[in-house]
Design a protein around this motif. Structure first.
Motif, PDB file in Angstrom:
ATOM      1  N   LEU A  96      22.653  18.509  24.990  1.00 26.77           N
ATOM      2  CA  LEU A  96      22.167  18.182  26.449  1.00 26.77           C
ATOM      3  C   LEU A  96      20.953  17.674  26.465  1.00 26.77           C
ATOM      4  CD1 LEU A  96      22.762  18.487  29.237  1.00 26.77           C
ATOM      5  CD2 LEU A  96      22.092  20.939  29.223  1.00 26.77           C
ATOM      6  N   ASN A  97      20.002  18.284  25.798  1.00 29.36           N
ATOM      7  CA  ASN A  97      18.626  17.623  25.631  1.00 29.36           C
ATOM      8  C   ASN A  97      18.434  16.428  24.719  1.00 29.36           C
ATOM      9  OD1 ASN A  97      17.098  19.396  27.431  1.00 29.36           O
ATOM     10  ND2 ASN A  97      18.164  21.088  26.328  1.00 29.36           N
ATOM     11  N   GLY A  98      19.462  16.022  24.074  1.00 26.55           N
ATOM     12  CA  GLY A  98      19.260  14.685  23.374  1.00 26.55           C
ATOM     13  C   GLY A  98      18.804  14.954  22.099  1.00 26.55           C
ATOM     14  N   GLY A  99      18.816  16.304  21.700  1.00 29.00           N
ATOM     15  CA  GLY A  99      18.416  16.616  20.127  1.00 29.00           C
ATOM     16  C   GLY A  99      19.456  15.981  19.359  1.00 29.00           C
ATOM     17  N   LYS A 100      19.458  16.293  17.733  1.00 28.43           N
ATOM     18  CA  LYS A 100      20.351  15.879  16.973  1.00 28.43           C
ATOM     19  C   LYS A 100      20.732  17.601  16.322  1.00 28.43           C
ATOM     20  CE  LYS A 100      19.328  11.292  15.893  1.00 28.43           C
ATOM     21  NZ  LYS A 100      19.116   9.919  14.645  1.00 28.43           N
ATOM     22  N   ILE A 101      21.935  17.553  15.901  1.00 28.27           N
ATOM     23  CA  ILE A 101      22.371  18.805  15.279  1.00 28.27           C
ATOM     24  C   ILE A 101      22.765  18.599  13.665  1.00 28.27           C
ATOM     25  CG2 ILE A 101      24.360  20.392  15.006  1.00 28.27           C
ATOM     26  CD1 ILE A 101      22.661  21.815  16.773  1.00 28.27           C
ATOM     27  N   ILE A 102      22.031  19.426  12.886  1.00 27.27           N
ATOM     28  CA  ILE A 102      22.617  19.441  11.460  1.00 27.27           C
ATOM     29  C   ILE A 102      23.439  20.627  11.289  1.00 27.27           C
ATOM     30  CG2 ILE A 102      22.181  19.359   9.175  1.00 27.27           C
ATOM     31  CD1 ILE A 102      20.226  17.515   9.754  1.00 27.27           C
ATOM     32  N   ASP A 103      24.532  20.796  11.105  1.00 27.39           N
ATOM     33  CA  ASP A 103      25.315  22.089  10.670  1.00 27.39           C
ATOM     34  C   ASP A 103      25.228  22.350   9.338  1.00 27.39           C
ATOM     35  OD1 ASP A 103      26.296  22.432  13.437  1.00 27.39           O
ATOM     36  OD2 ASP A 103      28.062  21.303  12.846  1.00 27.39           O
ATOM     37  N   LEU A 104      24.774  23.527   8.778  1.00 22.08           N
ATOM     38  CA  LEU A 104      24.751  24.067   7.582  1.00 22.08           C
ATOM     39  C   LEU A 104      25.793  25.327   7.587  1.00 22.08           C
ATOM     40  CD1 LEU A 104      21.105  24.079   6.382  1.00 22.08           C
ATOM     41  CD2 LEU A 104      23.225  22.638   5.689  1.00 22.08           C
ATOM     42  N   GLU A 105      27.126  25.177   7.109  1.00 24.51           N
ATOM     43  CA  GLU A 105      27.874  25.902   7.232  1.00 24.51           C
ATOM     44  C   GLU A 105      27.501  27.277   6.502  1.00 24.51           C
ATOM     45  OE1 GLU A 105      30.874  26.195   8.846  1.00 24.51           O
ATOM     46  OE2 GLU A 105      31.081  24.148   9.335  1.00 24.51           O
ATOM     47  N   LEU A 148      16.489  30.604  28.294  1.00 23.18           N
ATOM     48  CA  LEU A 148      15.828  30.625  27.337  1.00 23.18           C
ATOM     49  C   LEU A 148      15.901  29.672  25.941  1.00 23.18           C
ATOM     50  CD1 LEU A 148      14.313  34.272  27.421  1.00 23.18           C
ATOM     51  CD2 LEU A 148      13.283  32.236  28.459  1.00 23.18           C
ATOM     52  N   ILE A 149      17.227  29.637  25.600  1.00 23.20           N
ATOM     53  CA  ILE A 149      17.509  28.615  24.660  1.00 23.20           C
ATOM     54  C   ILE A 149      17.244  27.424  24.839  1.00 23.20           C
ATOM     55  CG2 ILE A 149      19.495  28.155  23.435  1.00 23.20           C
ATOM     56  CD1 ILE A 149      20.722  30.736  23.445  1.00 23.20           C
ATOM     57  N   ASP A 150      17.767  27.058  26.196  1.00 27.53           N
ATOM     58  CA  ASP A 150      17.504  25.511  26.756  1.00 27.53           C
ATOM     59  C   ASP A 150      16.078  25.429  26.902  1.00 27.53           C
ATOM     60  OD1 ASP A 150      18.365  23.250  28.339  1.00 27.53           O
ATOM     61  OD2 ASP A 150      17.610  24.219  29.849  1.00 27.53           O
ATOM     62  N   LEU A 151      15.268  26.329  27.437  1.00 32.63           N
ATOM     63  CA  LEU A 151      13.940  25.999  27.404  1.00 32.63           C
ATOM     64  C   LEU A 151      13.251  25.740  26.281  1.00 32.63           C
ATOM     65  CD1 LEU A 151      13.044  28.373  30.408  1.00 32.63           C
ATOM     66  CD2 LEU A 151      13.022  26.026  30.469  1.00 32.63           C
ATOM     67  N   VAL A 152      13.503  26.486  25.035  1.00 36.25           N
ATOM     68  CA  VAL A 152      13.074  26.333  23.977  1.00 36.25           C
ATOM     69  C   VAL A 152      13.198  24.931  23.217  1.00 36.25           C
ATOM     70  CG1 VAL A 152      13.028  27.032  21.343  1.00 36.25           C
ATOM     71  CG2 VAL A 152      12.716  28.931  23.302  1.00 36.25           C
ATOM     72  N   ILE A 153      14.441  24.585  23.273  1.00 40.36           N
ATOM     73  CA  ILE A 153      14.946  23.334  23.115  1.00 40.36           C
ATOM     74  C   ILE A 153      14.263  22.156  23.569  1.00 40.36           C
ATOM     75  CG2 ILE A 153      16.926  21.650  22.646  1.00 40.36           C
ATOM     76  CD1 ILE A 153      18.547  24.133  22.146  1.00 40.36           C
ATOM     77  N   ARG A 154      14.016  22.235  25.001  1.00 47.13           N
ATOM     78  CA  ARG A 154      13.268  21.203  25.787  1.00 47.13           C
ATOM     79  C   ARG A 154      11.775  21.246  25.139  1.00 47.13           C
ATOM     80  NH1 ARG A 154      14.630  21.592  32.023  1.00 47.13           N
ATOM     81  NH2 ARG A 154      16.398  23.001  32.126  1.00 47.13           N
ATOM     82  N   LEU A 155      11.495  22.412  25.011  1.00 44.75           N
ATOM     83  CA  LEU A 155       9.913  22.280  24.516  1.00 44.75           C
ATOM     84  C   LEU A 155       9.497  21.598  23.363  1.00 44.75           C
ATOM     85  CD1 LEU A 155       6.956  23.702  25.219  1.00 44.75           C
ATOM     86  CD2 LEU A 155       7.618  25.533  24.020  1.00 44.75           C
ATOM     87  N   PHE A 156      10.519  21.774  22.321  1.00 44.30           N
ATOM     88  CA  PHE A 156      10.315  21.322  21.085  1.00 44.30           C
ATOM     89  C   PHE A 156      10.896  19.974  20.768  1.00 44.30           C
ATOM     90  CE2 PHE A 156       8.887  25.468  20.447  1.00 44.30           C
ATOM     91  CZ  PHE A 156       7.811  25.597  19.757  1.00 44.30           C
ATOM     92  N   VAL A 157      11.979  19.601  21.318  1.00 49.22           N
ATOM     93  CA  VAL A 157      13.097  18.432  20.624  1.00 49.22           C
ATOM     94  C   VAL A 157      12.915  17.432  21.776  1.00 49.22           C
ATOM     95  CG1 VAL A 157      15.375  18.114  20.215  1.00 49.22           C
ATOM     96  CG2 VAL A 157      14.458  20.545  19.721  1.00 49.22           C
TER      97      VAL A 157
END
Length: 365
Positions: free
Chosen positions: A133-142, A102-111
């Motif tokens: 994996l789905n070609g999105g960009k990550i911003i890390d906020l520690e 479901l994590i993967d599907l949610v990212i595919r749906l929106f990103v």
């Protein structure tokens, strides 16, 4: 025929450069590697339930007669049973092959390309893995020093970056076991993004926000059977979604994503909730004992946890050596060596007997 190097160029460049996810080594492999019978290994490295599934699961799997038939693509019976368990109408629920699916599907749906997902490390590694994996960009906020969420920074970032689509928050958070308070969640829900609240360990702390989905159109809550119900090996999870998101998610879900064995085991678990909750109570009690005992070692600094594991900073010793030394004795724990978790270990809560063996081993170091 073209040289092999030309075929390699056909791989997506972002995947070619992507770091692989590092899972826990399989149990049978560890047994062979350590030269220790599987039954003698104390496995406290993957947050699994030491009591295993309900006895009804084994009986239900033995009695199931339709393994040769494709499963219900809608997981209708499971969703109805889940509705009773969590108190949310089944029309808001989607079952998955573990919450990971479901994590993967949610990212595919929106990103899409150039869209951003906010990640708050240290936290569960699949949020980053699936985004990349789905070609999105990550911003890390520690996270802050105490591992609480830096809400102010999240609000500031989301207010000024229109490419942000999602933020993933785990509560209790893995690996520290801390929870997200209501005030912080309300602040996040006011932002122009989708909040994905991962409640994989919620049964060990209480206070699920599953019913908040009914009031917030930008909230998704994810749950799993892996921890509280002891079904980690069968991979059954579920999500609670606003209707407008769910209708689109179903377009991209694989039709037979929850297999017959997984659905059967999950339904049997939901028929034996009282017994499984008793196992949860045992784990919570043992968590308290383990936390107090770890505090007594001068080379460990454990953090309070609301999950089924305890993270500790290792002081004056090498955490990697600590992990290896315990492994040689058949005790497996998780070791971290990331910048934010330099020289840390995480111990899953086991049975009282397993805890005693671990504490005895630690006392000799």
């Amino acid at each position: 025929m073209p040289p092999k190097t030309e075929y390699k160029n056909l791989i997506r460049p972002d995947i070619a450069d992507m770091a692989p996810y590092t899972p826990i080594v399989p149990f049978d492999v560890l047994s062979q590697r350590l030269g220790i019978p599987a039954g003698d290994i104390i496995k406290l490295d993957a947050n699994e339930n030491p009591y295993g599934p309900s006895a009804r699961v084994y009986q239900a799997l033995a009695n199931e007669t339709y393994y040769h038939i494709y499963p219900d693509p809608d997981s209708s019976s499971l969703r109805q049973a889940l509705s009773q368990y969590i108190g949310v109408d089944a029309t808001h629920i989607v079952a998955g092959h573990g919450a990971d699916e479901l994590i993967d599907l949610v990212i595919r749906l929106f990103v899409a390309h150039s869209d951003v997902v906010v990640n708050c490390p240290p936290t569960f590694g699949m949020y980053r893995f699936d985004t990349e994996l789905n070609g999105g960009k990550i911003i890390d906020l520690e996270r802050k020093e105490d591992f609480s969420l830096d809400t102010e920074s999240v609000v500031d970032l989301a207010t000024n970056n229109k490419n942000i689509k999602l933020i993933f928050i785990s509560s209790p958070n893995n690996p520290d076991g801390g929870i997200l308070d209501d005030t912080c969640l309300r602040h996040l829900l006011q932002l122009p993004l989708i909040v994905v609240l991962d409640e994989a360990y919620i049964e060990f702390s209480g206070g699920s926000r599953a019913n908040w989905v009914l009031e917030h159109e930008n909230l998704i809550v994810l749950r799993t059977f892996s921890k509280w119900a002891g079904l980690a090996g069968l991979r059954v999870g579920y999500g609670i979604f606003p209707h407008w998101i769910l209708s689109h998610l179903l377009k991209i879900k694989q039709p037979y994503n929850v297999n017959v064995a997984g659905a059967t085991a999950a339904l049997a678990s939901l028929s034996d909730v009282s017994q499984l909750q008793e196992n949860v109570r045992k784990i919570v009690a043992e968590r308290g004992r383990l936390y107090a005992a770890l505090q007594a070692f001068d080379f460990l600094e454990p953090y309070p946890s609301e999950a089924n594991f305890i993270l500790s900073r290792v002081i004056g010793k090498d955490a990697a050596v600590l992990k290896t030394t315990l492994a040689e004795r058949g005790i497996l724990i998780r070791y971290f060596d990331t910048p934010r978790l330099q020289n840390h270990v995480r111990v899953s809560v086991g049975t009282p007997t397993q805890t005693s063996v671990l504490l005895e081993a630690l006392s000799t170091l």
